[in-house]
Design an enzyme around this catalytic site. Sequence first.
Site, PDB file in Angstrom:
ATOM      1  N   GLU A 181       0.660   0.808   7.489  1.00 46.94           N
ATOM      2  CA  GLU A 181       0.024  -0.281   6.743  1.00 46.94           C
ATOM      3  C   GLU A 181       0.338  -1.587   7.459  1.00 46.94           C
ATOM      4  OE1 GLU A 181      -0.270   0.055   1.996  1.00 46.94           O
ATOM      5  OE2 GLU A 181       1.757   0.328   2.735  1.00 46.94           O
ATOM      6  N   ASN A 199       2.297   2.244  -1.835  1.00 44.69           N
ATOM      7  CA  ASN A 199       3.317   2.290  -2.877  1.00 44.69           C
ATOM      8  C   ASN A 199       2.848   1.735  -4.211  1.00 44.69           C
ATOM      9  OD1 ASN A 199       5.289   3.672  -1.479  1.00 44.69           O
ATOM     10  ND2 ASN A 199       6.057   1.832  -0.492  1.00 44.69           N
TER      11      ASN A 199
END
Length: 295
Positions: free
Chosen positions: A156, A194
């Site tokens: 990411e 997340n």
Amino acid sequence: MASLDDIKTIGVIGAGQMGNGIAHVIALAGYDVRLLDVSEQALEKALVQIGKNLDRQLKKDMISQAEKDAALAHITTGVEYTFLSDCNLVIEAATENEEVKKQIFKSLCPVLGEEAIIATNTSSISVTRLASYTDRPSKFMGMHFMNPVPLMKLVELIRGIATDETTYRIIHELTKKLGKDTASAEDFPAFIVNRILLPMINEAVYTLYEGVGNVQSIDTALRLGANHPMGPLQLADFIGLDTCLSIMHVLHDGLADTKYRPCPLLVKYVEAGWLGRKVGRGFYDYSGDEPVPTR
């Protein structure tokens, strides 16, 4: 720094699970790696782990013996920040604790060349805020690798509010060169993976806490009913329950929404020191040949 060609030597701070995995993939891509940790013991352990992981790739014919040898030759280790002075990029992969990261950047910046880029492997902390602890917010961004780093394809990429276009482009190109795919995320608490994954794990812990199902039935249900490769409680143990809890706190504090409230049972497990696989006990007990559910 104008382009990816200017990057020759990459520093990695933190020789734990994430740090040694990041050093592994960078060395395999042909870069010189300076792996830094406060503990000589952690560095020795990291080199052993990198060797084992390279052997695993060798056995599966993913790499050759020559590639393994070259990768190991690319890695040097040290305990002093001056060891990183010739790095063109430094990736911070220390524990997920803002105060620890802040102190690292305060020690790192004075020894780095002014063109060097700094990246953080944070999984949830504000990249903009971390950048403010450095002397180069425009040359700072998030580069969040997934665990286990040698196997997982995604990184990411997170820009802070001050990250400039050149920094982003160089890191994007580097990530591709490491054989990874990218997903760009805005600098909101926990980014993309997340923000979606941890509330699911937290909800699985609530499902256990409320007695809807036991550990075995919850993990079986998600594996077979949602085609997940591992159940959410098994995954929590793999990630580390302390890490799961700290990310839930970041979400809860940062977004002020009760849906992110950490499950009291998750808090209890962390208080008990049952942090998952790394300590041999979490939602499963790992002391025998096969993991046994603890509830």
